[in-house]
Design a protein around this motif. Structure first.
Motif, PDB file in Angstrom:
ATOM      1  N   ILE A   8       0.840  -1.198   0.000  1.00  9.56           N
ATOM      2  CA  ILE A   8       0.000   0.000   0.000  1.00  9.56           C
ATOM      3  C   ILE A   8       0.878   1.253   0.000  1.00  9.56           C
ATOM      4  N   SER A   9       0.221   2.395  -0.292  1.00  7.66           N
ATOM      5  CA  SER A   9       0.887   3.690  -0.134  1.00  7.66           C
ATOM      6  C   SER A   9       0.017   4.682   0.636  1.00  7.66           C
ATOM      7  N   GLY A  10      -1.266   4.345   0.844  1.00  8.95           N
ATOM      8  CA  GLY A  10      -2.191   5.347   1.372  1.00  8.95           C
ATOM      9  C   GLY A  10      -3.168   4.809   2.382  1.00  8.95           C
ATOM     10  N   MET A  15      -6.865  -2.759   0.920  1.00  8.71           N
ATOM     11  CA  MET A  15      -6.160  -3.693   1.796  1.00  8.71           C
ATOM     12  C   MET A  15      -7.115  -4.243   2.854  1.00  8.71           C
ATOM     13  N   VAL A  16      -7.918  -3.341   3.476  1.00  9.18           N
ATOM     14  CA  VAL A  16      -8.871  -3.777   4.498  1.00  9.18           C
ATOM     15  C   VAL A  16      -9.872  -4.770   3.903  1.00  9.18           C
ATOM     16  N   VAL A  33       1.468  -6.455   5.657  1.00  5.37           N
ATOM     17  CA  VAL A  33       1.070  -5.242   4.936  1.00  5.37           C
ATOM     18  C   VAL A  33       2.280  -4.331   4.917  1.00  5.37           C
ATOM     19  N   LEU A  34       2.712  -3.966   3.729  1.00  3.14           N
ATOM     20  CA  LEU A  34       3.934  -3.177   3.558  1.00  3.14           C
ATOM     21  C   LEU A  34       3.596  -1.872   2.864  1.00  3.14           C
ATOM     22  N   SER A  35       4.106  -0.766   3.413  1.00  2.00           N
ATOM     23  CA  SER A  35       3.899   0.549   2.810  1.00  2.00           C
ATOM     24  C   SER A  35       5.234   1.189   2.447  1.00  2.00           C
ATOM     25  N   ASN A  36       5.254   1.890   1.344  1.00  2.00           N
ATOM     26  CA  ASN A  36       6.442   2.690   1.008  1.00  2.00           C
ATOM     27  C   ASN A  36       6.349   4.087   1.609  1.00  2.00           C
ATOM     28  N   VAL A  37       5.186   4.405   2.219  1.00  2.00           N
ATOM     29  CA  VAL A  37       4.981   5.712   2.856  1.00  2.00           C
ATOM     30  C   VAL A  37       4.883   5.482   4.358  1.00  2.00           C
ATOM     31  N   PRO A  38       5.813   6.054   5.129  1.00  2.00           N
ATOM     32  CA  PRO A  38       5.865   5.760   6.567  1.00  2.00           C
ATOM     33  C   PRO A  38       4.562   6.041   7.315  1.00  2.00           C
ATOM     34  N   ALA A  40       1.433   6.100   6.203  1.00  2.00           N
ATOM     35  CA  ALA A  40       0.224   5.690   5.468  1.00  2.00           C
ATOM     36  C   ALA A  40      -0.876   5.228   6.431  1.00  2.00           C
ATOM     37  N   GLY A  41      -2.090   5.741   6.200  1.00  2.00           N
ATOM     38  CA  GLY A  41      -3.208   5.420   7.088  1.00  2.00           C
ATOM     39  C   GLY A  41      -3.506   3.939   7.170  1.00  2.00           C
ATOM     40  N   GLY A  42      -3.201   3.223   6.114  1.00  2.00           N
ATOM     41  CA  GLY A  42      -3.482   1.793   6.095  1.00  2.00           C
ATOM     42  C   GLY A  42      -2.667   0.995   7.104  1.00  2.00           C
TER      43      GLY A  42
END
Ligand code: GAR
Length: 202
Positions: A8-10, A15-16, A33-38, A40-42
């Motif tokens: 995810i990014s956002g 994802m949910v 669950v992996l995000s590139n944005v530290p 990220a709301g997800g």
């Protein structure tokens, strides 16, 4: 059961919907669950659902996609995913990543591909005067938004729609289409499925 990583990014609403679909007799389970944005709301939504999270920030690797993807591959290798779902993961990917996970990656895109790859899909559909819009789940290949089709869902464009209104209508269908495609993919099914708002009403 099969191990699923979700990128995810956002906000992570797709994802949910994927995580919440993997219950009961489902052939897969969410392992990361992996995000590139530290921020990220997800990430919080994943943690709240008991799913392990990770961040691989792309910014320290500015201009070096391979360095970012090397770190991404390392974190994913620890999670040993059988399937990787890209769910609002807003990075352009190179063969360094794509070849490593070939045949295991799904992506959801908010247009009726092959129409409108890339960004601003809803504004472009409205600008073109399209009477329908929708979303597509496809396998990820090295070419952006272009891998084999796994599922597509259509919604009407209504008079006076803004991009935000159309996006919200499409997003609701994303939340139905992506879990349906993931379940079939986990069962080894590769034939595409088709939905429309009329047939998907709750
Ligand atoms: C979704 O509409 C998804 O289709 C889109 O970003 C949104 C993410 O929302 N993806 C892309 O545009 C990929 N290029 P979410 O974080 O709430 O799932």
């Amino acid at each position: 059961s099969l191990r699923v990583a979700i990128l995810i990014s956002g906000s992570g609403s797709n994802m949910v919907s994927l995580v919440e679909s993997m219950t009961g007799d489902h052939p897969a389970r969410p392992v990361l669950v992996l995000s590139n944005v530290p921020g990220a709301g997800g990430l919080d939504k994943a943690r709240a659902r008991g799913v392990q999270t990770a961040v691989v920030d792309h910014r320290p690797h500015k201009g070096d996609r391979e360095a970012f993807e090397t770190e991404l591959n390392t974190v994913l290798e620890e999670a040993r995913p059988d399937i990787i779902c890209h769910a609002g993961f807003m990075r352009i990917l190179t063969p360094h990543y794509v070849d490593r996970w070939a045949g295991r990656m799904l992506n959801i895109h908010p247009s009726l591909l092959p129409k409108y790859p890339g960004l601003n899909t809803h504004a472009r559909a409205l600008e073109a005067g399209d009477s329908e819009a929708g979303c597509t789940v496809h396998e990820v290949t090295a070419e952006l938004d272009a891998g084999p089709l796994l599922g597509q869902a259509r919604v009407p464009v209504l008079p006076g729609d803004t991009p935000a209104q159309l996006a919200a209508r499409v997003l609701k269908m994303e939340h139905k289409l992506y879990p349906a495609v993931l379940r079939r993919f986990a069962q080894g099914e590769r034939a595409p499925i088709y939905m429309s708002q009329e047939t998907a009403e709750d």
